[in-house]
Scaffold this motif. Structure first.
Motif, mmCIF file in Angstrom:
data_model
loop_
_atom_site.group_PDB
_atom_site.id
_atom_site.type_symbol
_atom_site.label_atom_id
_atom_site.label_comp_id
_atom_site.label_asym_id
_atom_site.label_seq_id
_atom_site.Cartn_x
_atom_site.Cartn_y
_atom_site.Cartn_z
ATOM 1 N N GLY A 11 -12.893 -5.070 -15.898
ATOM 2 C CA GLY A 11 -13.593 -5.528 -14.714
ATOM 3 C C GLY A 11 -12.782 -5.637 -13.444
ATOM 4 N N PHE A 12 -11.499 -5.331 -13.472
ATOM 5 C CA PHE A 12 -10.697 -5.390 -12.253
ATOM 6 C C PHE A 12 -11.035 -4.192 -11.368
ATOM 7 C CE2 PHE A 12 -8.530 -8.191 -15.087
ATOM 8 C CZ PHE A 12 -7.990 -9.169 -14.280
ATOM 9 N N THR A 13 -11.265 -4.442 -10.094
ATOM 10 C CA THR A 13 -11.735 -3.401 -9.186
ATOM 11 C C THR A 13 -10.662 -2.940 -8.212
ATOM 12 O OG1 THR A 13 -12.574 -5.094 -7.651
ATOM 13 C CG2 THR A 13 -14.106 -4.227 -9.319
ATOM 14 N N ARG A 14 -9.516 -3.607 -8.191
ATOM 15 C CA ARG A 14 -8.423 -3.222 -7.290
ATOM 16 C C ARG A 14 -7.110 -3.259 -8.049
ATOM 17 N NH1 ARG A 14 -7.956 -7.009 -2.393
ATOM 18 N NH2 ARG A 14 -6.286 -5.518 -1.943
ATOM 19 N N ALA A 15 -6.170 -2.432 -7.593
ATOM 20 C CA ALA A 15 -4.837 -2.413 -8.200
ATOM 21 C C ALA A 15 -3.827 -1.969 -7.156
ATOM 22 C CB ALA A 15 -4.784 -1.494 -9.411
ATOM 23 N N VAL A 16 -2.615 -2.497 -7.262
ATOM 24 C CA VAL A 16 -1.488 -2.067 -6.433
ATOM 25 C C VAL A 16 -0.417 -1.519 -7.359
ATOM 26 C CG1 VAL A 16 0.333 -2.786 -4.846
ATOM 27 C CG2 VAL A 16 -1.973 -3.722 -4.596
ATOM 28 N N VAL A 17 0.028 -0.291 -7.077
ATOM 29 C CA VAL A 17 0.992 0.397 -7.927
ATOM 30 C C VAL A 17 2.028 1.099 -7.058
ATOM 31 C CG1 VAL A 17 -0.716 0.751 -9.767
ATOM 32 C CG2 VAL A 17 -0.397 2.502 -8.009
ATOM 33 N N PRO A 18 3.148 1.545 -7.640
ATOM 34 C CA PRO A 18 4.125 2.337 -6.891
ATOM 35 C C PRO A 18 3.564 3.713 -6.545
ATOM 36 C CG PRO A 18 5.096 1.365 -8.861
ATOM 37 C CD PRO A 18 3.624 1.201 -8.987
ATOM 38 N N PRO A 19 4.214 4.459 -5.657
ATOM 39 C CA PRO A 19 3.742 5.793 -5.282
ATOM 40 C C PRO A 19 3.655 6.717 -6.503
ATOM 41 C CG PRO A 19 5.409 5.044 -3.748
ATOM 42 C CD PRO A 19 5.387 4.050 -4.867
ATOM 43 N N GLY A 20 2.556 7.444 -6.608
ATOM 44 C CA GLY A 20 2.353 8.364 -7.720
ATOM 45 C C GLY A 20 1.828 7.720 -8.971
ATOM 46 N N GLY A 21 1.643 6.415 -8.960
ATOM 47 C CA GLY A 21 1.229 5.722 -10.167
ATOM 48 C C GLY A 21 -0.207 5.956 -10.569
#
Length: 239
Positions: free
Chosen positions: A196-206
C-alpha cells in the motif's frame, strides 16, 4: 523468533502470518496488519494477500516528537518492511560532556557514521543533541540499505517535520553524502507497493526495470542525502 523449513515443491518466496498464543501458533491469514502495525503479530506476511491501506497503517500515528520512517530490508531472498523511530532532543549532559546515543536495533557504528554525514553534508548539528533510535518490534536493521530511513527519521525529529506515512525509504548513505544503490531495489519497491505504499525515495537508477508492479507508486530518485531530506521534509532544511 520462530523459523520454519518448508519441504513442499514450488516457490520459497511465500510466507504465512501466525499469532503466537499460550498453547499454539495459530494461522491468521485474514489478519490485516504487518509488523509496522502490531509488533506482537508475526512479521511474516504472504505478499499475495492484499489488505486496505488504512488497516495496515492505522496504528502508525506519527508525532512530531518521535519521528518514524519505513524501509524495506532483505531477509535472505524475501523483502520485509521495517520501521525505525528517532527521538532527537537537546543534549542534557551539560557542556563538555558527550551527548547520549541509544540505538536499539541499529548498529552503533552505523548510527555514528550517519550522524557524521548529516553533520558534514547538511545544516544539521546532531552532535549537540541526544539521539535515541528504535526499530519497532525488536527487529534489527543489519544492512546498509536501511541507512536512508535512519537518516530521515533523525532529520524528521530534528526539524520537527513528520515523514509522510505512505513513503518508503531505500538506500545506502556514503561518506560523501551521496546515496548508493542497493541490491534488489526492484523487489523491495514491489513489496512496498503491494503493502500500500504509494511513494518511495531511492538512489539514482534504483527504480529502473521495476515495470508494471510500480504503476501506482511514485518513485523519486535523489543523488544526495541532502536532496532526499529536502524532497521528503520540504525545502530550506539541508544545504
Amino acid at each position: 523468533s520462530l523459523f520454519l523449513t518448508s519441504r513442499r515443491a514450488g516457490s520459497g518466496a511465500g510466507c504465512g502470518v501466525g499469532l503466537l498464543e499460550q498453547s499454539r501458533c495459530r494461522a491468521t491469514v485474514q489478519h490485516p496488519v504487518h509488523h509496522t502495525d502490531l509488533p506482537h503479530v508475526c512479521t511474516l506476511m504472504d505478499s499475495h494477500h492484499q489488505y486496505p491501506l488504512h488497516h495496515r497503517q492505522a496504528c502508525r500515528e506519527i508525532s512530531l516528537d518521535v519521528s518514524s520512517a519505513v524501509t524495506v530490508t532483505m531477509e535472505g531472498s524475501r523483502p520485509m518492511l521495517m520501521e525505525v523511530q528517532a527521538l532527537c532532543t537537546r543534549a542534557s549532559q551539560g557542556p563538555g560532556l558527550p551527548p547520549t546515543r541509544v540505538p536499539s536495533g541499529v548498529k552503533r557504528e552505523r548510527m555514528q557514521l550517519i550522524l557524521a554525514v548529516l553533520s558534514k553534508h547538511t545544516d544539521m548539528k546532531p552532535f549537540m543533541h541526544d539521539i535515541h533510535l528504535n526499530v519497532t518490534g525488536g527487529l534489527i536493521m543489519a544492512e546498509p540499505a536501511t541507512d536512508l530511513a535512519v537518516a530521515l527519521a533523525i532529520a524528521s525529529s530534528y526539524y520537527d517535520r513528520a515523514i509522510p506515512r505512505e513513503l518508503a525509504l531505500i538506500g545506502e548513505v556514503g561518506l560523501g553524502g551521496e546515496l548508493r544503490q542497493v541490491p534488489q531495489t526492484e523487489r523491495r519497491l514491489a513489496e512496498a507497493a503491494k503493502l500500500g505504499f504509494t511513494r518511495a525515495v531511492v538512489p539514482p537508477g534504483g527504480s529502473a526495470g521495476s515495470g508494471r508492479q510500480l504503476a501506482k507508486m511514485q518513485v523519486q530518485e535523489c543523488r544526495t542525502l541532502a536532496a532526499a531530506i529536502s524532497a521528503v521534509l520540504g525545502g530550506g532544511l539541508a544545504k
